[in-house]
Design an enzyme around this catalytic site. Structure first.
Site, short mmCIF file in Angstrom:
data_model
loop_
_atom_site.label_atom_id
_atom_site.label_comp_id
_atom_site.label_asym_id
_atom_site.label_seq_id
_atom_site.Cartn_x
_atom_site.Cartn_y
_atom_site.Cartn_z
N GLY A 113 4.66 -2.94 -29.42
CA GLY A 113 3.84 -2.56 -30.57
C GLY A 113 4.49 -1.51 -31.46
O GLY A 113 4.16 -1.40 -32.64
N GLU A 136 7.87 -7.36 -24.13
CA GLU A 136 6.60 -7.86 -23.60
C GLU A 136 6.77 -8.91 -22.51
O GLU A 136 5.98 -8.95 -21.56
CB GLU A 136 5.74 -8.45 -24.74
CG GLU A 136 5.11 -7.41 -25.65
CD GLU A 136 5.98 -7.02 -26.83
OE1 GLU A 136 7.21 -7.27 -26.79
OE2 GLU A 136 5.42 -6.48 -27.80
N1 CAA Z 1 1.90 2.32 -22.35
C1 CAA Z 1 1.40 3.28 -21.56
N2 CAA Z 1 2.13 4.29 -21.07
C2 CAA Z 1 3.41 4.34 -21.42
C3 CAA Z 1 4.02 3.37 -22.24
C4 CAA Z 1 3.20 2.32 -22.72
N3 CAA Z 1 3.66 1.37 -23.54
N4 CAA Z 1 5.32 3.68 -22.38
C5 CAA Z 1 5.54 4.80 -21.69
N5 CAA Z 1 4.39 5.21 -21.10
C6 CAA Z 1 4.18 6.39 -20.26
C7 CAA Z 1 4.77 6.20 -18.87
O1 CAA Z 1 3.89 5.46 -18.05
C8 CAA Z 1 4.97 7.61 -18.43
O2 CAA Z 1 3.71 8.12 -18.01
P1 CAA Z 1 3.64 9.08 -16.70
O3 CAA Z 1 4.42 10.30 -17.09
O4 CAA Z 1 2.18 9.31 -16.54
O5 CAA Z 1 4.28 8.31 -15.60
C9 CAA Z 1 5.34 8.34 -19.72
O6 CAA Z 1 4.91 7.49 -20.79
C10 CAA Z 1 6.83 8.57 -19.88
O7 CAA Z 1 7.49 7.32 -19.72
P2 CAA Z 1 8.64 7.05 -18.63
O8 CAA Z 1 8.54 8.02 -17.50
O9 CAA Z 1 8.63 5.60 -18.31
O10 CAA Z 1 9.92 7.43 -19.51
P3 CAA Z 1 11.40 6.86 -19.33
O11 CAA Z 1 12.26 7.68 -20.22
O12 CAA Z 1 11.76 6.73 -17.90
O13 CAA Z 1 11.34 5.37 -19.93
C11 CAA Z 1 10.70 3.69 -21.55
C12 CAA Z 1 11.05 5.18 -21.31
C13 CAA Z 1 11.93 2.81 -21.35
C14 CAA Z 1 10.25 3.58 -23.01
C15 CAA Z 1 9.57 3.26 -20.58
O14 CAA Z 1 8.53 4.22 -20.67
C16 CAA Z 1 9.00 1.92 -20.88
O15 CAA Z 1 9.60 0.90 -20.54
N6 CAA Z 1 7.78 1.88 -21.50
C17 CAA Z 1 7.10 0.65 -21.76
C18 CAA Z 1 7.72 -0.09 -22.92
C19 CAA Z 1 7.02 -1.41 -23.12
O16 CAA Z 1 7.04 -2.28 -22.28
N7 CAA Z 1 6.40 -1.56 -24.32
C20 CAA Z 1 5.69 -2.77 -24.66
C21 CAA Z 1 4.25 -2.61 -24.32
S1 CAA Z 1 3.38 -4.13 -24.48
C22 CAA Z 1 3.07 -4.30 -26.11
O17 CAA Z 1 3.39 -3.47 -26.92
C23 CAA Z 1 2.36 -5.58 -26.45
C24 CAA Z 1 2.18 -5.84 -27.86
O18 CAA Z 1 3.00 -6.38 -28.58
C25 CAA Z 1 0.92 -5.55 -28.41
#
Ligand code: CAA
Length: 259
Positions: A113, A136
């Site tokens: 997103g 995703e």
């Molecule tokens: N939703 C909820 N929480 C999220 C998030 C998300 N999209 N992305 C990061 N966070 C949270 C993590 O859970 C973490 O929370 P805690 O400290 O409570 O554990 C915090 O943010 C910090 O993140 P990380 O510890 O994971 O940080 P990192 O540096 O190790 O990794 C990252 C960074 C690669 C961006 C990783 O956080 C990640 O992969 N995030 C998800 C990315 C993702 O998959 N986005 C797509 C979402 S689906 C979507 O968007 C559908 C759509 O089209 C509508």
């Protein structure tokens, strides 16, 4: 400064708004409440007749927006998920149809997103630590906020397909090469460069700027003949504005136009 729970909306300069998604603890992930705040912020900007440019960025140095909020999405029913996607799509569409140019300043992760939000802005400036991706499929879903449609329009079908089915991220330089972003700057300069561009835009005739955006947005989904006819109409309409008289008069008098 207008206060919302999950975003900041401030005047970054005269006539320039800056909207910051402000949930740094979750890398600015978009939950339902944040989407509602975005809609409310758009209402404020859209109703300010003096607004000339909107900048959109994320809080902190690590992330623009790391996607929709996965913890909130996890338990959605199919119909709730559909509604969530539709709500975001409608709000993102408002960035494209807003009267003024919208520049995304991508200061870190723009995933899911977040990439979709950036692509709904008129153009993107990226910090050197920016990362763009649609991961995703790794969560077992498709993009839901426009990624399958806007990404191919911006980077072409083949690269979009690669990103959409592999989830591979592009770093800032690759995003630049692929035409997803217009410029890459060191992170510390990103806001300054955004403001510089906003100031350049704000010096131009506001109606001509608004019509230019409208022509690009509406024209891209039309055939060339109808799109060019629409351009003639709005070009003609410019000659009904004081901006046109002032702009051309100023040129002929060798002075800067005062819009
Ligand atoms: N939703 C909820 N929480 C999220 C998030 C998300 N999209 N992305 C990061 N966070 C949270 C993590 O859970 C973490 O929370 P805690 O400290 O409570 O554990 C915090 O943010 C910090 O993140 P990380 O510890 O994971 O940080 P990192 O540096 O190790 O990794 C990252 C960074 C690669 C961006 C990783 O956080 C990640 O992969 N995030 C998800 C990315 C993702 O998959 N986005 C797509 C979402 S689906 C979507 O968007 C559908 C759509 O089209 C509508």
């Amino acid at each position: 400064m207008h206060s919302f729970e999950n975003i900041l909306l401030e005047k970054a300069a005269a006539n320039v708004y800056c909207l910051t998604v402000n949930r740094p603890k979750v890398l600015n992930a978009l939950n339902q409440a944040t989407l509602q705040d975005l809609a409310a912020a758009l209402d404020v900007v859209a109703s300010d007749q003096d607004a000339r440019v909107l900048l959109v960025t994320g809080s902190g140095e690590k992330s623009f927006v790391a996607g929709a909020d996965i913890s909130q999405m996890q338990g959605l029913t199919p119909l709730q998920a559909k509604r969530f996607g539709e709500q975001a799509l409608a709000i993102f569409r408002r960035f494209e149809t807003l009267d003024i140019p919208v520049i995304a300043l991508v200061n870190g992760f723009a995933l899911g997103g977040g990439c979709e939000l950036a692509m709904s802005c008129d153009f993107i400036f990226a910090a050197d630590n920016a990362k763009f991706g649609q991961p995703e499929v790794s969560l077992g879903v498709t993009p839901g906020f426009g990624g399958t449609q806007r990404l191919p329009r911006l980077v072409g079908r083949a690269m979009a397909m690669e990103m959409l089915v592999s989830g591979r991220m592009l770093d800032a330089n690759e995003a630049l090469q692929r035409g997803l972003v217009n410029h890459v700057y060191p992170q510390a300069e990103l806001m300054e460069q955004g403001l510089k561009m906003a100031a350049k835009i704000a010096k131009n005739g506001p109606t001509a700027v608004k019509f230019s955006k409208e022509l690009v947005q509406r024209g891209q989904d039309l055939d060339l003949e109808n799109a060019c006819a629409m351009e003639s109409d709005l070009f003609g309409l410019c000659f009904a504005t004081e901006e046109q008289s002032e702009g051309m008069q100023a040129f002929l008098e060798k002075r800067k136009a005062n819009f």
